[in-house]
Motif scaffolding. Structure first.
Motif, PDB file in Angstrom:
ATOM      1  N   GLY A  35      -3.662   5.033 -17.382  1.00 42.09           N
ATOM      2  CA  GLY A  35      -4.010   4.086 -16.329  1.00 42.09           C
ATOM      3  C   GLY A  35      -4.691   4.724 -15.142  1.00 42.09           C
ATOM      4  O   GLY A  35      -5.230   4.010 -14.281  1.00 42.09           O
ATOM      5  N   LEU A  36      -4.664   6.062 -15.072  1.00 38.44           N
ATOM      6  CA  LEU A  36      -5.323   6.778 -13.987  1.00 38.44           C
ATOM      7  C   LEU A  36      -6.598   7.432 -14.507  1.00 38.44           C
ATOM      8  O   LEU A  36      -6.640   7.915 -15.638  1.00 38.44           O
ATOM      9  N   THR A  37      -7.629   7.456 -13.662  1.00 42.43           N
ATOM     10  CA  THR A  37      -8.876   8.136 -14.006  1.00 42.43           C
ATOM     11  C   THR A  37      -9.287   9.011 -12.836  1.00 42.43           C
ATOM     12  O   THR A  37      -8.945   8.737 -11.679  1.00 42.43           O
ATOM     13  N   VAL A  38     -10.036  10.076 -13.110  1.00 44.29           N
ATOM     14  CA  VAL A  38     -10.515  10.969 -12.067  1.00 44.29           C
ATOM     15  C   VAL A  38     -12.029  11.060 -12.137  1.00 44.29           C
ATOM     16  O   VAL A  38     -12.606  11.068 -13.233  1.00 44.29           O
ATOM     17  N   GLY A  39     -12.681  11.098 -10.974  1.00 40.56           N
ATOM     18  CA  GLY A  39     -14.133  11.190 -10.959  1.00 40.56           C
ATOM     19  C   GLY A  39     -14.666  11.384  -9.559  1.00 40.56           C
ATOM     20  O   GLY A  39     -13.910  11.352  -8.575  1.00 40.56           O
ATOM     21  N   PRO A  40     -15.980  11.592  -9.446  1.00 42.45           N
ATOM     22  CA  PRO A  40     -16.594  11.826  -8.136  1.00 42.45           C
ATOM     23  C   PRO A  40     -16.632  10.571  -7.279  1.00 42.45           C
ATOM     24  O   PRO A  40     -16.444   9.458  -7.774  1.00 42.45           O
ATOM     25  N   VAL A  41     -16.892  10.775  -6.006  1.00 42.41           N
ATOM     26  CA  VAL A  41     -16.977   9.683  -5.030  1.00 42.41           C
ATOM     27  C   VAL A  41     -18.373   9.698  -4.432  1.00 42.41           C
ATOM     28  O   VAL A  41     -18.891  10.763  -4.073  1.00 42.41           O
ATOM     29  N   ASP A  42     -19.002   8.533  -4.322  1.00 45.82           N
ATOM     30  CA  ASP A  42     -20.318   8.484  -3.676  1.00 45.82           C
ATOM     31  C   ASP A  42     -20.200   7.816  -2.309  1.00 45.82           C
ATOM     32  O   ASP A  42     -19.128   7.350  -1.913  1.00 45.82           O
ATOM     33  N   ARG A  43     -21.306   7.765  -1.605  1.00 48.90           N
ATOM     34  CA  ARG A  43     -21.277   7.293  -0.222  1.00 48.90           C
ATOM     35  C   ARG A  43     -20.840   5.843  -0.090  1.00 48.90           C
ATOM     36  O   ARG A  43     -20.269   5.458   0.929  1.00 48.90           O
ATOM     37  N   SER A  44     -21.103   5.039  -1.079  1.00 48.28           N
ATOM     38  CA  SER A  44     -20.695   3.635  -1.004  1.00 48.28           C
ATOM     39  C   SER A  44     -19.175   3.483  -1.001  1.00 48.28           C
ATOM     40  O   SER A  44     -18.657   2.448  -0.577  1.00 48.28           O
ATOM     41  N   GLU A  45     -18.463   4.517  -1.470  1.00 49.70           N
ATOM     42  CA  GLU A  45     -17.005   4.471  -1.534  1.00 49.70           C
ATOM     43  C   GLU A  45     -16.349   5.268  -0.413  1.00 49.70           C
ATOM     44  O   GLU A  45     -15.126   5.406  -0.374  1.00 49.70           O
ATOM     45  N   ALA A  46     -17.149   5.823   0.500  1.00 48.05           N
ATOM     46  CA  ALA A  46     -16.630   6.767   1.491  1.00 48.05           C
ATOM     47  C   ALA A  46     -15.497   6.185   2.323  1.00 48.05           C
ATOM     48  O   ALA A  46     -14.471   6.834   2.547  1.00 48.05           O
ATOM     49  N   ALA A  47     -15.649   4.957   2.794  1.00 44.87           N
ATOM     50  CA  ALA A  47     -14.633   4.363   3.666  1.00 44.87           C
ATOM     51  C   ALA A  47     -13.318   4.156   2.924  1.00 44.87           C
ATOM     52  O   ALA A  47     -12.238   4.484   3.443  1.00 44.87           O
ATOM     53  N   GLU A  48     -13.396   3.605   1.711  1.00 46.31           N
ATOM     54  CA  GLU A  48     -12.177   3.381   0.929  1.00 46.31           C
ATOM     55  C   GLU A  48     -11.499   4.704   0.593  1.00 46.31           C
ATOM     56  O   GLU A  48     -10.277   4.837   0.693  1.00 46.31           O
ATOM     57  N   TRP A  49     -12.295   5.665   0.174  1.00 46.70           N
ATOM     58  CA  TRP A  49     -11.764   6.983  -0.191  1.00 46.70           C
ATOM     59  C   TRP A  49     -11.098   7.649   1.008  1.00 46.70           C
ATOM     60  O   TRP A  49      -9.974   8.155   0.924  1.00 46.70           O
ATOM     61  N   ALA A  50     -11.771   7.649   2.153  1.00 50.55           N
ATOM     62  CA  ALA A  50     -11.248   8.307   3.351  1.00 50.55           C
ATOM     63  C   ALA A  50      -9.992   7.635   3.878  1.00 50.55           C
ATOM     64  O   ALA A  50      -9.141   8.282   4.505  1.00 50.55           O
ATOM     65  N   ALA A  51      -9.837   6.343   3.623  1.00 44.66           N
ATOM     66  CA  ALA A  51      -8.665   5.617   4.114  1.00 44.66           C
ATOM     67  C   ALA A  51      -7.374   6.088   3.463  1.00 44.66           C
ATOM     68  O   ALA A  51      -6.279   5.831   3.985  1.00 44.66           O
ATOM     69  N   VAL A  52      -7.478   6.787   2.342  1.00 49.97           N
ATOM     70  CA  VAL A  52      -6.285   7.303   1.664  1.00 49.97           C
ATOM     71  C   VAL A  52      -5.690   8.492   2.408  1.00 49.97           C
ATOM     72  O   VAL A  52      -4.472   8.706   2.399  1.00 49.97           O
ATOM     73  N   LEU A  53      -6.539   9.285   3.066  1.00 48.03           N
ATOM     74  CA  LEU A  53      -6.074  10.540   3.656  1.00 48.03           C
ATOM     75  C   LEU A  53      -4.965  10.373   4.699  1.00 48.03           C
ATOM     76  O   LEU A  53      -3.929  11.049   4.596  1.00 48.03           O
ATOM     77  N   PRO A  54      -5.121   9.522   5.717  1.00 48.28           N
ATOM     78  CA  PRO A  54      -4.059   9.441   6.734  1.00 48.28           C
ATOM     79  C   PRO A  54      -2.681   9.076   6.193  1.00 48.28           C
ATOM     80  O   PRO A  54      -1.702   9.803   6.446  1.00 48.28           O
ATOM     81  N   PRO A  55      -2.538   7.981   5.418  1.00 48.20           N
ATOM     82  CA  PRO A  55      -1.188   7.669   4.931  1.00 48.20           C
ATOM     83  C   PRO A  55      -0.660   8.677   3.919  1.00 48.20           C
ATOM     84  O   PRO A  55       0.537   8.957   3.879  1.00 48.20           O
ATOM     85  N   ALA A  56      -1.541   9.244   3.091  1.00 47.67           N
ATOM     86  CA  ALA A  56      -1.087  10.218   2.102  1.00 47.67           C
ATOM     87  C   ALA A  56      -0.624  11.513   2.753  1.00 47.67           C
ATOM     88  O   ALA A  56       0.290  12.175   2.259  1.00 47.67           O
ATOM     89  N   MET A  57      -1.245  11.884   3.871  1.00 48.39           N
ATOM     90  CA  MET A  57      -0.888  13.112   4.578  1.00 48.39           C
ATOM     91  C   MET A  57       0.112  12.870   5.707  1.00 48.39           C
ATOM     92  O   MET A  57       0.556  13.817   6.355  1.00 48.39           O
ATOM     93  N   GLY A  58       0.427  11.604   5.966  1.00 42.74           N
ATOM     94  CA  GLY A  58       1.339  11.291   7.057  1.00 42.74           C
ATOM     95  C   GLY A  58       0.723  11.528   8.420  1.00 42.74           C
ATOM     96  O   GLY A  58       1.401  11.922   9.362  1.00 42.74           O
ATOM     97  N   MET A  59      -0.589  11.271   8.533  1.00 42.06           N
ATOM     98  CA  MET A  59      -1.323  11.486   9.786  1.00 42.06           C
ATOM     99  C   MET A  59      -1.807  10.155  10.349  1.00 42.06           C
ATOM    100  O   MET A  59      -2.070   9.216   9.593  1.00 42.06           O
ATOM    101  N   PRO A  60      -1.974  10.066  11.671  1.00 41.02           N
ATOM    102  CA  PRO A  60      -2.623   8.885  12.238  1.00 41.02           C
ATOM    103  C   PRO A  60      -4.061   8.786  11.740  1.00 41.02           C
ATOM    104  O   PRO A  60      -4.699   9.803  11.450  1.00 41.02           O
ATOM    105  N   ALA A  61      -4.589   7.573  11.660  1.00 44.18           N
ATOM    106  CA  ALA A  61      -5.924   7.380  11.119  1.00 44.18           C
ATOM    107  C   ALA A  61      -7.019   7.844  12.061  1.00 44.18           C
ATOM    108  O   ALA A  61      -8.072   8.294  11.619  1.00 44.18           O
ATOM    109  N   GLN A  62      -6.789   7.744  13.372  1.00 40.96           N
ATOM    110  CA  GLN A  62      -7.877   7.987  14.312  1.00 40.96           C
ATOM    111  C   GLN A  62      -8.455   9.394  14.168  1.00 40.96           C
ATOM    112  O   GLN A  62      -7.740  10.391  14.187  1.00 40.96           O
TER     113      GLN A  62
END
Length: 279
Positions: A138-165
């Motif tokens: 059910g999981l797949t791995v692959g590259p990210v392009d610019r059209s996905e940048a916002a969605e991809w970047a939104a994972v970092l703060p909650p996954a790392m336990g950091m504020p989004a700003q």
């Protein structure tokens, strides 16, 4: 196989990676969060005035172009004071710490903190381990392009336990940057884990690998390491480097264990040094 890689390469690779990552944020974000960067004594000094995570203010890469001295550290501290930064982390390889470091720390109000582990592996050895990486169904791995940048970047703060700003904007700005390769693990089309590879000549550095809590323990990070190893090989890298938090006795650092399984070996532990603005 343990590569022969100098502390200078390990430290400067990380310094340039962090410099590019933080400097990539455009206005008005840079002014909003007080982002600034400069080069001093062969190292870099990075500031984010409004940094609730206490992570992005750091000075590193010193001790190779010129020695670490009181004068150099006073210039680092002055950079932070001028920008009203409340606290910052100074990162020095053990081999460059001068004999008078205790005096410098006392004079400038610098205190020892937790340690970071610096690791490396040759790409060919890592490729062998990459072949064993498995993702849950059910999981797949692959590259990210610019059209996905916002969605991809939104994972970092909650996954790392950091504020989004600031944090989310730095990640988004790295997508599509020359020398930067971004990857995601997806489930039903949704990004649940992310990671980055930065390539500089024959050295590749792994950066910002993290997984959303609900998707952990399913092979995402091992798959992301493997994907970056293959990309590094294709880009002509011979060596991969990375840093992760220490693993004191009696504790478990999943990131460190994933890297060890991928063939990375410990090069040295580096203590962080914290400075607090008490003026």
């Amino acid at each position: 196989m343990t590569p022969e890689i100098s502390p200078e390469i390990l430290e400067k690779t990380e310094a340039e990676e962090m410099y590019e990552y933080e400097a990539g944020v455009a206005e008005p974000g840079r002014s909003t969060w007080g982002l600034a960067a400069t080069r001093l004594g062969g190292g870099v000094v990075l500031a984010m005035r409004d940094d609730p995570s206490n992570y992005w203010n750091k000075a590193l890469g010193f001790g190779f172009d010129e020695p670490v001295t009181l004068d150099l550290m006073e210039r680092v501290v002055a950079f932070y004071r001028e920008r009203d930064v409340p606290r910052a982390t100074i990162q020095l390889a053990p081999s460059v710490i001068p004999e008078d470091w205790p005096f410098i720390c006392e004079k400038l109000g610098i205190e020892g903190s937790h340690s970071i582990r610096k690791l490396a592996v040759d790409v060919d050895s890592a490729l062998v381990a990459a072949a064993r990486a498995e993702l849950d169904e059910g999981l797949t791995v692959g590259p990210v392009d610019r059209s996905e940048a916002a969605e991809w970047a939104a994972v970092l703060p909650p996954a790392m336990g950091m504020p989004a700003q600031g944090t989310q904007e730095m990640a988004a700005a790295s997508v599509g940057r020359p020398g930067w390769h971004t990857f995601a693990v997806r489930e039903a089309g949704t990004v649940v884990a992310m990671a980055t590879l930065r390539v500089a000549g024959e050295v590749g550095s792994l950066f910002a690998g993290c997984t959303m809590p609900a998707a952990r323990g399913r092979g995402a990070q091992s798959a992301l390491i493997a994907a970056r190893v293959r990309a590094a090989k294709d880009a002509g890298c011979r060596t991969l480097v990375v840093e992760t938090f220490d693993q004191p006795p009696g504790t478990h650092n999943s990131s460190y264990q994933n890297l060890v399984r991928a063939g990375f070996t410990l090069q040295y532990s580096r203590r962080n040094w914290d400075w607090a603005n008490r003026s």
